[in-house]
Design an enzyme around this catalytic site. Structure first.
Site, PDB file in Angstrom:
ATOM      1  N   HIS A 190      69.492  21.915  72.155  1.00 19.59           N
ATOM      2  CA  HIS A 190      70.486  21.269  71.286  1.00 19.59           C
ATOM      3  C   HIS A 190      71.602  21.458  72.141  1.00 19.59           C
ATOM      4  O   HIS A 190      71.693  21.956  73.426  1.00 19.59           O
ATOM      5  CB  HIS A 190      70.543  22.289  70.107  1.00 19.59           C
ATOM      6  CG  HIS A 190      71.249  21.670  68.929  1.00 19.59           C
ATOM      7  ND1 HIS A 190      70.924  20.306  68.560  1.00 19.59           N
ATOM      8  CD2 HIS A 190      72.165  22.319  67.980  1.00 19.59           C
ATOM      9  CE1 HIS A 190      71.962  20.141  67.588  1.00 19.59           C
ATOM     10  NE2 HIS A 190      72.718  21.141  67.392  1.00 19.59           N
ATOM     11  N   HIS A 243      66.464  18.267  57.911  1.00 18.47           N
ATOM     12  CA  HIS A 243      67.571  18.050  58.628  1.00 18.47           C
ATOM     13  C   HIS A 243      67.966  16.383  58.569  1.00 18.47           C
ATOM     14  O   HIS A 243      68.402  16.034  59.494  1.00 18.47           O
ATOM     15  CB  HIS A 243      67.908  18.617  60.152  1.00 18.47           C
ATOM     16  CG  HIS A 243      69.230  18.920  60.295  1.00 18.47           C
ATOM     17  ND1 HIS A 243      69.881  17.923  61.053  1.00 18.47           N
ATOM     18  CD2 HIS A 243      70.049  19.828  60.202  1.00 18.47           C
ATOM     19  CE1 HIS A 243      71.071  18.407  61.477  1.00 18.47           C
ATOM     20  NE2 HIS A 243      71.124  19.754  60.898  1.00 18.47           N
ATOM     21  N   ASP A 286      76.483  24.364  59.594  1.00 19.70           N
ATOM     22  CA  ASP A 286      75.523  23.962  58.468  1.00 19.70           C
ATOM     23  C   ASP A 286      74.356  24.874  58.535  1.00 19.70           C
ATOM     24  O   ASP A 286      73.331  24.707  57.622  1.00 19.70           O
ATOM     25  CB  ASP A 286      75.245  22.411  58.671  1.00 19.70           C
ATOM     26  CG  ASP A 286      74.452  22.157  59.997  1.00 19.70           C
ATOM     27  OD1 ASP A 286      75.656  22.427  60.915  1.00 19.70           O
ATOM     28  OD2 ASP A 286      73.600  21.486  59.941  1.00 19.70           O
ATOM     29  N   HIS A 287      74.286  25.820  59.354  1.00 18.63           N
ATOM     30  CA  HIS A 287      73.207  26.802  59.774  1.00 18.63           C
ATOM     31  C   HIS A 287      73.500  28.130  59.217  1.00 18.63           C
ATOM     32  O   HIS A 287      72.654  29.144  59.118  1.00 18.63           O
ATOM     33  CB  HIS A 287      72.433  26.565  61.067  1.00 18.63           C
ATOM     34  CG  HIS A 287      71.691  25.290  61.339  1.00 18.63           C
ATOM     35  ND1 HIS A 287      70.334  25.169  61.108  1.00 18.63           N
ATOM     36  CD2 HIS A 287      72.270  24.246  61.469  1.00 18.63           C
ATOM     37  CE1 HIS A 287      70.275  23.807  61.519  1.00 18.63           C
ATOM     38  NE2 HIS A 287      71.089  23.072  61.600  1.00 18.63           N
ATOM     39  N   HIS A 332      70.783  28.710  65.336  1.00 21.67           N
ATOM     40  CA  HIS A 332      72.029  28.494  66.349  1.00 21.67           C
ATOM     41  C   HIS A 332      73.217  28.659  65.361  1.00 21.67           C
ATOM     42  O   HIS A 332      73.083  28.844  64.165  1.00 21.67           O
ATOM     43  CB  HIS A 332      71.949  27.008  66.876  1.00 21.67           C
ATOM     44  CG  HIS A 332      72.094  25.979  66.182  1.00 21.67           C
ATOM     45  ND1 HIS A 332      71.092  25.648  65.175  1.00 21.67           N
ATOM     46  CD2 HIS A 332      72.953  24.878  65.786  1.00 21.67           C
ATOM     47  CE1 HIS A 332      71.389  24.489  64.568  1.00 21.67           C
ATOM     48  NE2 HIS A 332      72.366  24.112  64.907  1.00 21.67           N
ATOM     49  N   HIS A 349      75.851  26.636  64.550  1.00 21.30           N
ATOM     50  CA  HIS A 349      76.436  25.348  63.910  1.00 21.30           C
ATOM     51  C   HIS A 349      76.771  25.845  62.435  1.00 21.30           C
ATOM     52  O   HIS A 349      75.806  26.362  61.877  1.00 21.30           O
ATOM     53  CB  HIS A 349      76.120  24.153  63.883  1.00 21.30           C
ATOM     54  CG  HIS A 349      76.161  23.589  65.240  1.00 21.30           C
ATOM     55  ND1 HIS A 349      75.305  22.513  66.036  1.00 21.30           N
ATOM     56  CD2 HIS A 349      76.944  23.953  66.418  1.00 21.30           C
ATOM     57  CE1 HIS A 349      75.582  22.317  67.073  1.00 21.30           C
ATOM     58  NE2 HIS A 349      76.768  23.029  67.541  1.00 21.30           N
ATOM     59  N   ASP A 400      67.683  22.759  64.919  1.00 16.52           N
ATOM     60  CA  ASP A 400      67.933  21.414  65.569  1.00 16.52           C
ATOM     61  C   ASP A 400      67.661  21.350  67.065  1.00 16.52           C
ATOM     62  O   ASP A 400      67.788  22.133  67.934  1.00 16.52           O
ATOM     63  CB  ASP A 400      69.780  21.383  65.570  1.00 16.52           C
ATOM     64  CG  ASP A 400      70.142  21.352  64.026  1.00 16.52           C
ATOM     65  OD1 ASP A 400      69.304  21.107  63.128  1.00 16.52           O
ATOM     66  OD2 ASP A 400      71.450  21.111  63.921  1.00 16.52           O
TER      67      ASP A 400
END
Length: 307
Positions: A137, A266, A63-64, A59, A61, A208
């Site tokens: 998510h 995570h 942090d990814h 996805h 976000h 996530d």
């Protein structure tokens, strides 16, 4: 198959944990799953090399994905010519393209952004495939399953040589490939000297997600399940509100799927220095192997019949 955990923190990096990234070396094929900020440095730090051709995003976000511009720029500085494919959930191609172009430069080598949906075969290779799986998510998201094909059955050389009188040579190869051969006036069938097919290995990465039946189904009998385990039970309400899993949730998915090993990743920064709590809670729900993932952890995924 070797799995290297490049980043195992939650949304925010810590001194000990970088943001999300997993490097998989599948017999010389280099695959990257998620690419948080600083992923390229983690690849240098843990010696994975940069020879990846496919990046699989769960996805978008930050942090990814925020490591993508830097990684692509490093490829450019290294005079890369080979194309790179970035696989991203359906509906997010434009966002990934904007991220790539955010520095005002365009890679000198081909970069293909491919949208994927749950159920798609994202990468189809001769001996394995990577499939997208449905997750749950707060945004458009998928997980990924790397599933190897069954391997040939074991060749019974002793029976071939001593009972059937077939000397070592080309006939062995033909039989192992599933071809019948003629020997001493009779037809020798492959099943006489070759055992049943042996299962390949399966690796699952959720990104996530809340615990979902789709992940349970996709992970059935998996050798390694890497599952979101952001929180301990003390933050279960927070996990549900933010569409994450607790360590116990991850363990319950592993138990239902009958996996061999579950790796918890995570990890929220609130458990810095006390992440063992997550592993302990997971072990209460799952009798198999529980790994508390840490940056730099390297896991060799063995064949199911190797033990």
């Amino acid at each position: 198959m070797r799995v290297t955990f490049l980043g195992t923190s939650g949304a925010i990096p810590t001194v000990q944990r970088n943001t999300s990234g997993i490097f998989v070396n599948r017999d010389g094929d280099y695959l990257l799953f998620d690419c948080g900020e600083g992923t390229q440095r983690q690849m240098m730090r843990y010696g994975t090399g940069f020879g990846i051709d496919h990046v699989f995003l769960t996805h978008l976000h930050g942090d990814h994905v925020l490591g993508i511009p830097g990684l692509l720029q490093t490829f450019d500085f290294n005079d890369r010519e080979e194309p790179v494919a970035i696989h991203t959930p359906a509906g997010t191609r434009g966002n990934v393209t904007q991220l790539i172009e955010s520095t005002g430069t365009t890679p000198s080598y081909p970069v293909r952004v491919n949208e994927v949906s749950a159920g798609d075969t994202v990468l189809d290779r001769e001996e394995y495939e990577v499939r997208a799986v449905e997750t749950d998510h707060r945004c458009i998201a998928v997980g990924y399953v790397l599933a190897e094909d069954d391997r040939k059955g074991e060749f019974d050389r002793e029976k071939a040589e001593e009972e059937l009188g077939i000397p070592p040579g080309p006939k062995y190869s033909k039989l192992h490939r599933g071809e019948a051969v003629e020997h001493d006036g009779r037809t020798i069938r492959p099943e006489e000297v070759v055992g049943p097919p042996r299962p390949g290995r399966t690796f699952v990465y959720t990104g996530d997600t809340l615990p979902t039946q789709s992940v349970v189904d996709a992970s059935e009998g998996a050798d390694l399940l890497v599952h979101d385990a952001t929180f301990a039970e003390d933050r279960r309400e927070r996990a549900q509100a933010t569409a994450h899993s607790t360590a116990r949730d991850a363990a319950e998915v592993a138990r239902q799927a009958g996996v061999r090993t579950v790796a918890l990743t995570h990890i929220s920064t609130r458990y810095a220095g006390q992440a063992d709590t997550l592993a302990a809670e997971a072990r209460e729900a799952f009798d198999g192997e529980v790994l508390l993932a840490e940056d730099g952890l390297e896991r060799h995924v063995q064949f199911p019949d190797s033990e």
